[in-house]
Design an enzyme around this catalytic site. Structure first.
Site, PDB file in Angstrom:
ATOM      1  N   HIS A  15       0.851  -1.202   0.000  1.00  0.00           N
ATOM      2  CA  HIS A  15       0.000   0.000   0.000  1.00  0.00           C
ATOM      3  C   HIS A  15       0.880   1.243   0.000  1.00  0.00           C
ATOM      4  CE1 HIS A  15      -3.741   2.192   0.635  1.00  0.00           C
ATOM      5  NE2 HIS A  15      -3.105   2.938   1.513  1.00  0.00           N
ATOM      6  N   ASP A  53     -45.563  15.758   2.515  1.00  0.00           N
ATOM      7  CA  ASP A  53     -45.802  14.933   3.697  1.00  0.00           C
ATOM      8  C   ASP A  53     -47.198  15.232   4.218  1.00  0.00           C
ATOM      9  OD1 ASP A  53     -45.395  13.142   5.852  1.00  0.00           O
ATOM     10  OD2 ASP A  53     -43.276  13.697   5.947  1.00  0.00           O
ATOM     11  N   ILE A  75     -48.953  10.457  -0.215  1.00  0.00           N
ATOM     12  CA  ILE A  75     -48.391   9.959  -1.483  1.00  0.00           C
ATOM     13  C   ILE A  75     -49.351   9.016  -2.198  1.00  0.00           C
ATOM     14  CG2 ILE A  75     -46.021  10.199  -0.667  1.00  0.00           C
ATOM     15  CD1 ILE A  75     -45.894   7.112  -0.623  1.00  0.00           C
ATOM     16  N   GLU A 129     -32.733  -3.728   8.241  1.00  0.00           N
ATOM     17  CA  GLU A 129     -33.634  -4.869   8.448  1.00  0.00           C
ATOM     18  C   GLU A 129     -33.518  -5.913   7.334  1.00  0.00           C
ATOM     19  OE1 GLU A 129     -36.541  -5.797  10.373  1.00  0.00           O
ATOM     20  OE2 GLU A 129     -36.074  -4.449  12.025  1.00  0.00           O
ATOM     21  N   ARG A 136     -26.736  -6.606  14.989  1.00  0.00           N
ATOM     22  CA  ARG A 136     -26.863  -5.933  13.694  1.00  0.00           C
ATOM     23  C   ARG A 136     -25.737  -4.906  13.608  1.00  0.00           C
ATOM     24  NH1 ARG A 136     -32.503  -3.469  13.060  1.00  0.00           N
ATOM     25  NH2 ARG A 136     -33.211  -5.625  12.836  1.00  0.00           N
TER      26      ARG A 136
END
Length: 660
Positions: free
Chosen positions: A104, A347, A369, A434, A619
């Site tokens: 490197h 919104d 929407i 998720e 997670r």
């Protein structure tokens, strides 16, 4: 000793020569085909391999299982990488019993990532070097085997520094390769707290911003001088390149970008002045500064600009659907802080964005929407960048209202995606952490981790699967119809305006908001299944900065990418989050207005979320892509985020009827 080599550029050639000189047997070399748009001033690894009678390959994806199998059949004892431009997968690295080593071009752990040669010059460093390190799954993060320092002289430019680094690399390899061969090396772990990481540079990154100091601009010129593409600016719409420059200690009150004189060609900067010694107008020839001034029609007092005049007239139009939400309102604030964005938002409410409603570059319509489809299609067509942030993203709703989750999160967003395809607009789509589901990897990787969910009779996965399918649809549109896209996956972003306490009262909020409500009302903090589930919490400011850089898309580096945005250092269980929040609450100046702490209570997930819920034990994101594409690292400690989030919510509570 048998080895397989991954190599490109001059460093690749000298690495191969050094291996052969040290008596290594090279079974195969993997390299790249030359990019016709890149000026090839360096040696050809492919040609060298052919001349030496070594099999050479240039696959598009060396990490494909077929290539992994072919490399396995070569039975390498050790693997070397010399300036190979793609990350090599862990499956290949594990094939060599003696390990894999990479050369490197910096003094690791500083300047990990792409183009360290150019970045050290951009940043005005006075020293760099070369490092041989053991390869691990994370780029440039393995233990250091050897390093050699290289001084950067004030008159060094990219090509002279490149030659210095090549000379140093030869020395380092001559000293170190025999030791690796005989198993006689000392490895030193990198200090992660000293690590810096930089992304790929493109020609578009080298524009001269005249409000910066002359020394900063001179360093930019040095960093990309010929044979690199060069630093550039504009006179009106005429582009010109600066090949060499000098810092001039000229004290001037002229506006940055103003021509102070034409012979020499001297330009006012934010601090000092820059003399353009040599340059080039358009695709013409290189000439001295005074001739360049004449060619460009410059006179004293002329103004230069960092982008074409025609491009400077119009702001980038960003459409944010769900602009009043947690991400939407914080992103709006970040975009309006700059002067080159026009934000259009839709919104069903406006409480979080009320502070922007009078801003001249913010345009808001209150609506749903699912109803305002014509308005949405018109504004997709009108805008440059589209962010559909509308979604139901609270876990209790996945089991309580799975069909509504599907209708809003999947069906409505699919329609917007198709508008972007129809009108050829760039979409930045919020995927989710998720989607990784019950993946068992230590770090969830965008390009390699499997996406694992539970059975159909567990409706909590409807959100994850809806998002995952949209990710796949967007990817397919990109591959087949040229949709310009980026997918980003937030990992537990927290901060002020995350949900609200009223949403928490009906259970429709994220974890920290629910915990704050428990403290405010004096009710027990419920730990679902004991609260041992671990998450990596990310400050909203860190998350929004990454998202802003995706919108900026320097050098189009984010196109077609999936980018995790999270803080792997801020890992904590929900129980630990509750304890940290409680400690902050007890120290808060408004604490005396609220009831005593009612304790923690362990509850089963089925009694809280309902039938069909499954949780995830951990997670943790890999942020390799964020580092590479955005030159981004999260900076804010979890405790600071907790303190600020708690303070925000406590100050929204009506204290008039509370005892003092």
């Amino acid at each position: 000793m048998k080895t397989v080599v991954f190599a490109y550029h001059d460093m690749g050639c000298l690495g191969i020569e050094a291996l052969l000189a040290a008596g290594y047997e090279i079974s195969a070399i993997f390299t790249h085909t030359d990019n016709p748009g890149e000026k090839a001033f360096y040696g050809s690894v492919a040609r060298l391999a052919a001349e030496r009678g070594i099999p050479v390959y240039a696959p598009d994806n060396v990490n494909h299982p077929l290539w992994v199998e072919r490399i396995a059949q070569l039975s390498p004892e050790v693997i070397f990488s010399f300036y190979y431009r793609h990350l090599i997968c862990d499956e290949i690295l594990q094939l060599a019993p003696r390990g894999a080593f990479n050369l490197h071009g910096s003094l690791l752990p500083k300047y990990r990532g792409r183009a360290p040669l150019n970045w050290v010059l951009v940043n005005g460093e006075t020293e760099t070097g070369v490092t041989l390190h053991r390869m691990v799954k994370r780029a440039d993060a393995g233990a250091i085997v050897a390093q050699l320092r290289v001084a950067i002289a004030p008159d060094d430019i990219a090509i002279t520094l490149h030659h210095k680094l090549c000379h140093a690399a030869r020395q380092l390899l001559e000293q170190t390769l025999p030791a690796i061969k005989h198993g006689n090396i000392l490895e030193i772990a990198q200090r992660e707290n000293e690590a810096t990481c930089f992304g790929r540079r493109t020609p578009d990154d080298s524009f001269l911003e005249w409000h910066k100091s002359a020394s900063v601009l001179h360093n930019m010129v040095r960093a990309v001088a010929d044979p690199w593409p060069g630093a550039f600016s504009y006179v009106g719409n005429q582009k010109f390149t600066v090949w060499s420059s000098r810092v001039h200690p000229h004290a001037s009150k002229a506006q940055p970008g103003s021509v102070i004189s034409v012979a020499p060609l001297l330009i006012a900067c934010g601090d000092g002045a820059l003399e353009i010694v040599t340059g080039q107008a358009g695709d013409g020839i290189t000439m001295q500064g005074s001739q360049l001034a004449q060619t460009l029609g410059l006179v004293q007092g002329s103004r230069l600009n960092s982008q074409p005049a025609c491009a400077a007239r119009r702001r980038t139009r960003v459409l944010i659907l769900g602009v009043n939400g947690f991400i939407g309102n914080h992103l709006t604030e970040r975009l309006l802080r700059e002067d080159h964005y026009e934000v259009y938002g839709l919104d069903i409410g406006s409480d979080a964005i009320s502070r922007f409603l009078n801003h001249p570059h913010f345009h808001f319509v209150e609506g749903d929407i699912s109803i305002h489809s014509e308005w949405i299609e018109y504004h997709v067509k009108k805008c440059d960048v589209v962010l559909p942030l509308v979604a139901i993203a609270t876990p209790i709703e996945y089991t309580r209202n799975p069909l509504r989750v599907f209708e809003l999160d999947f069906e409505e967003n699919l329609r917007i995606i198709r508008y972007c395809v129809k009108y050829r607009k760039r979409i930045i789509f919020p995927s989710t952490s998720e989607v990784y589901g019950m993946c068992s990897d230590k770090y969830f990787d965008e390009d390699h981790s499997n996406l694992i969910v539970g059975p159909v009779n567990k409706p909590r996965w409807i959100y994850s699967v809806s998002k995952q399918l949209l990710d796949r649809v967007i990817w397919a549109y990109g591959e087949k119809e040229g949709l310009q896209f980026t997918l980003f996956r937030p990992f537990n972003w927290m901060g002020p305006r995350l949900d609200n306490l009223n949403a928490a009262r009906i259970g429709s909020s994220r974890a920290i908001t629910q915990l704050i409500l428990n403290l405010v009302e004096g009710s027990p903090i419920k730990l679902i299944d004991g609260g041992k589930q671990k998450r990596c919490f990310t400050d909203i400011r860190d998350g929004i900065e990454a998202l802003y850089r995706i919108i900026e898309n320097a050098g189009n580096r984010c196109d077609g990418e999936i980018i995790n945005i999270g803080n792997p250092e801020n890992e904590a269980s929900i129980e630990e989050l509750g304890e940290m929040l409680l400690a902050s609450f007890e120290k808060h100046p408004l604490r005396h207005y609220f009831p005593p702490f009612a304790g923690f209570r362990v509850v089963e997930s089925s009694s809280y979320y309902g039938k069909g819920y499954q949780d995830v034990e951990h997670r943790k994101p890999s942020i390799r892509n964020a580092r590479r594409c955005l030159n981004w690292e999260p900076k804010i400690d979890m405790q600071e985020t907790i303190d600020e989030t708690l303070d925000f919510f406590l100050r929204t509570v009506d204290l008039t009827d509370k005892p003092s």
